[in-house]
Enzyme design. Structure first.
Site, PDB file in Angstrom:
ATOM      1  N   ASN A 160      74.680  27.877 -30.917  1.00  0.00           N
ATOM      2  CA  ASN A 160      73.647  27.983 -29.869  1.00  0.00           C
ATOM      3  C   ASN A 160      73.034  26.607 -29.648  1.00  0.00           C
ATOM      4  O   ASN A 160      72.318  26.106 -30.506  1.00  0.00           O
ATOM      5  CB  ASN A 160      72.561  28.977 -30.331  1.00  0.00           C
ATOM      6  CG  ASN A 160      71.360  28.985 -29.406  1.00  0.00           C
ATOM      7  OD1 ASN A 160      71.440  28.549 -28.254  1.00  0.00           O
ATOM      8  ND2 ASN A 160      70.226  29.479 -29.902  1.00  0.00           N
ATOM      9  N   TRP A 161      73.336  26.022 -28.493  1.00  0.00           N
ATOM     10  CA  TRP A 161      72.853  24.653 -28.226  1.00  0.00           C
ATOM     11  C   TRP A 161      71.429  24.623 -27.683  1.00  0.00           C
ATOM     12  O   TRP A 161      70.895  23.538 -27.426  1.00  0.00           O
ATOM     13  CB  TRP A 161      73.780  23.971 -27.211  1.00  0.00           C
ATOM     14  CG  TRP A 161      75.135  23.640 -27.770  1.00  0.00           C
ATOM     15  CD1 TRP A 161      75.583  23.850 -29.041  1.00  0.00           C
ATOM     16  CD2 TRP A 161      76.223  23.022 -27.058  1.00  0.00           C
ATOM     17  NE1 TRP A 161      76.878  23.414 -29.169  1.00  0.00           N
ATOM     18  CE2 TRP A 161      77.289  22.893 -27.964  1.00  0.00           C
ATOM     19  CE3 TRP A 161      76.382  22.570 -25.750  1.00  0.00           C
ATOM     20  CZ2 TRP A 161      78.507  22.326 -27.603  1.00  0.00           C
ATOM     21  CZ3 TRP A 161      77.593  22.015 -25.390  1.00  0.00           C
ATOM     22  CH2 TRP A 161      78.653  21.896 -26.313  1.00  0.00           C
ATOM     23  N   LYS A 162      70.844  25.771 -27.402  1.00  0.00           N
ATOM     24  CA  LYS A 162      69.489  25.826 -26.841  1.00  0.00           C
ATOM     25  C   LYS A 162      69.415  24.929 -25.602  1.00  0.00           C
ATOM     26  O   LYS A 162      70.386  24.840 -24.856  1.00  0.00           O
ATOM     27  CB  LYS A 162      68.463  25.428 -27.903  1.00  0.00           C
ATOM     28  CG  LYS A 162      68.706  26.144 -29.229  1.00  0.00           C
ATOM     29  CD  LYS A 162      67.597  25.993 -30.193  1.00  0.00           C
ATOM     30  CE  LYS A 162      68.009  26.583 -31.542  1.00  0.00           C
ATOM     31  NZ  LYS A 162      66.907  27.067 -32.323  1.00  0.00           N
ATOM     32  N   GLU A 164      68.249  36.941 -37.557  1.00  0.00           N
ATOM     33  CA  GLU A 164      67.705  35.582 -37.608  1.00  0.00           C
ATOM     34  C   GLU A 164      66.225  35.657 -37.966  1.00  0.00           C
ATOM     35  O   GLU A 164      65.379  35.854 -37.084  1.00  0.00           O
ATOM     36  CB  GLU A 164      67.854  34.907 -36.250  1.00  0.00           C
ATOM     37  CG  GLU A 164      69.274  34.770 -35.785  1.00  0.00           C
ATOM     38  CD  GLU A 164      69.425  33.601 -34.833  1.00  0.00           C
ATOM     39  OE1 GLU A 164      70.155  32.668 -35.171  1.00  0.00           O
ATOM     40  OE2 GLU A 164      68.773  33.598 -33.776  1.00  0.00           O
ATOM     41  N   SER A 189      68.944  27.939 -39.901  1.00  0.00           N
ATOM     42  CA  SER A 189      69.207  26.719 -40.668  1.00  0.00           C
ATOM     43  C   SER A 189      70.544  26.749 -41.419  1.00  0.00           C
ATOM     44  O   SER A 189      70.636  26.278 -42.554  1.00  0.00           O
ATOM     45  CB  SER A 189      68.046  26.425 -41.624  1.00  0.00           C
ATOM     46  OG  SER A 189      66.855  26.198 -40.892  1.00  0.00           O
ATOM     47  N   HIS A 249      66.989  36.379 -28.366  1.00  0.00           N
ATOM     48  CA  HIS A 249      66.760  35.274 -29.319  1.00  0.00           C
ATOM     49  C   HIS A 249      65.254  35.135 -29.535  1.00  0.00           C
ATOM     50  O   HIS A 249      64.461  35.307 -28.604  1.00  0.00           O
ATOM     51  CB  HIS A 249      67.354  33.965 -28.767  1.00  0.00           C
ATOM     52  CG  HIS A 249      67.372  32.875 -29.794  1.00  0.00           C
ATOM     53  ND1 HIS A 249      66.250  32.153 -30.114  1.00  0.00           N
ATOM     54  CD2 HIS A 249      68.363  32.417 -30.593  1.00  0.00           C
ATOM     55  CE1 HIS A 249      66.566  31.281 -31.064  1.00  0.00           C
ATOM     56  NE2 HIS A 249      67.839  31.420 -31.372  1.00  0.00           N
ATOM     57  N   GLY A 283      65.404  26.668 -37.321  1.00  0.00           N
ATOM     58  CA  GLY A 283      65.004  25.292 -37.046  1.00  0.00           C
ATOM     59  C   GLY A 283      64.026  24.719 -38.060  1.00  0.00           C
ATOM     60  O   GLY A 283      63.436  23.672 -37.845  1.00  0.00           O
ATOM     61  N   GLY A 342      72.234  26.983 -34.836  1.00  0.00           N
ATOM     62  CA  GLY A 342      71.508  26.224 -33.825  1.00  0.00           C
ATOM     63  C   GLY A 342      71.710  24.738 -34.041  1.00  0.00           C
ATOM     64  O   GLY A 342      72.730  24.154 -33.648  1.00  0.00           O
ATOM     65  N   GLY A 343      70.761  24.112 -34.722  1.00  0.00           N
ATOM     66  CA  GLY A 343      70.741  22.655 -34.891  1.00  0.00           C
ATOM     67  C   GLY A 343      72.073  22.054 -35.309  1.00  0.00           C
ATOM     68  O   GLY A 343      72.537  21.067 -34.712  1.00  0.00           O
ATOM     69  N   GLU A 380      63.342  32.726 -29.725  1.00  0.00           N
ATOM     70  CA  GLU A 380      62.624  31.771 -28.857  1.00  0.00           C
ATOM     71  C   GLU A 380      62.314  32.406 -27.510  1.00  0.00           C
ATOM     72  O   GLU A 380      61.286  32.093 -26.893  1.00  0.00           O
ATOM     73  CB  GLU A 380      63.435  30.473 -28.722  1.00  0.00           C
ATOM     74  CG  GLU A 380      63.364  29.676 -30.027  1.00  0.00           C
ATOM     75  CD  GLU A 380      64.557  28.771 -30.298  1.00  0.00           C
ATOM     76  OE1 GLU A 380      65.361  28.545 -29.390  1.00  0.00           O
ATOM     77  OE2 GLU A 380      64.673  28.310 -31.451  1.00  0.00           O
TER      78      GLU A 380
END
Ligand code: PEP
Length: 256
Positions: free
Chosen positions: A11-13, A169, A215, A97, A175, A236-237, A99
């Site tokens: 997931n590149w956000k 999640e 993470s 998600h 993150g 993600g990151g 966010e």
């Protein structure tokens, strides 16, 4: 021993221009070797979907969008529909998600509509659930995830259940560099299966993929994949760097 399969999702956000996305894809593809038991869907920003559709190709590789509107079309300025992301090359879509729950106030009733729309459009929904730090600390995490499952998943046919993917999640692990322990993650994955089995006794959930996200990095992915309750990861990151993401994919490929 039964054969295991994995989904390693990135997931590149809201990161990467089209040019950066294409560079990432070239770097990833230079060293990627497919393995039949590992699927690798990547979720770039909308603008990079179509350009990547021409570039990020190969066995096991696919693309997804990070959101869709619950309607198929309409006067919704700034929104994007299932048919539009399908046309741009998406086979998957993230729904719920944390966010989006936090910053767009998305709640279960809307998320259930989005899952319905995604399935009707031929997309594979990845429905994300997870508790906040406060909920984990006060011990209400199991109830919270149960509520997200029961209120956020619409009535589905057996075939539609077969296309759904869940991602656990915990919000406090996204993150933050703080990963849930394998025990915490697998206990929640077990709880998710138990809730679904209890509430949908006629459906078989043996094949339902439940991913862990929060993470995940090359250093901790292996122990997550080693656990039989964990069917993959949502990254993600660490997915922003082609080398790190590939290292996580390779950890899954080494396990069967
Ligand atoms: C995510 O965005 O779904 C996620 C898990 O992020 P990170 O890996 O950076 O914690």
């Amino acid at each position: 021993m039964s054969k295991r399969s994995f989904i390693v999702a990135g997931n590149w956000k809201m990161y990467k221009s089209i040019e950066e996305a294409l560079q990432w894809s070239s770097r990833f593809l230079a060293d990627y070797r497919a393995a039949v038991h590992v699927q690798v869907p990547v979720f770039p920003p909308f603008t990079a979907l179509f350009p990547l559709h021409g570039a990020f190709r190969g066995p096991g590789l696919s693309l997804g969008a990070q959101n869709l509107h619950s309607d198929l079309q309409g006067a919704y300025t700034g929104e994007i529909s299932g048919p539009m992301i399908r046309e741009a090359g998406a086979d998957w879509v993230l729904i719920g998600h944390s966010e989006r729950r936090q910053y767009q106030q998305e709640q279960e009733a809307l998320l259930a509509e989005k899952i319905r729309t995604a399935l009707d459009c031929g997309l594979r929904p990845v429905y994300c659930v997870g508790e906040s730090l406060a909920e984990r600390e006060e011990g209400s995490h199991l109830d919270k995830v149960q509520q997200q499952l029961l209120q956020g998943i619409p009535p589905l046919s057996p075939a539609e259940w077969g296309r759904l993917v869940l991602a656990y999640e915990p919000v406090w692990a996204i993150g933050t560099g703080r990963t849930a322990t394998v025990e915490d993650a697998s206990a929640m994955h077990r709880h998710i299966r138990e809730v679904l089995v209890k509430t949908h006794p006629s459906i078989s959930f043996g094949e339902l993929p439940i991913l862990y996200g929060g993470s995940v990095k090359p250093e901790n992915a292996g122990e997550l994949f080693d656990h039989p309750e964990i069917n993959g990861v949502l990254v993600g990151g660490a997915s922003l760097d082609a080398g790190s993401f590939l290292a996580i994919v390779e950890e899954a490929q080494r396990r069967r």
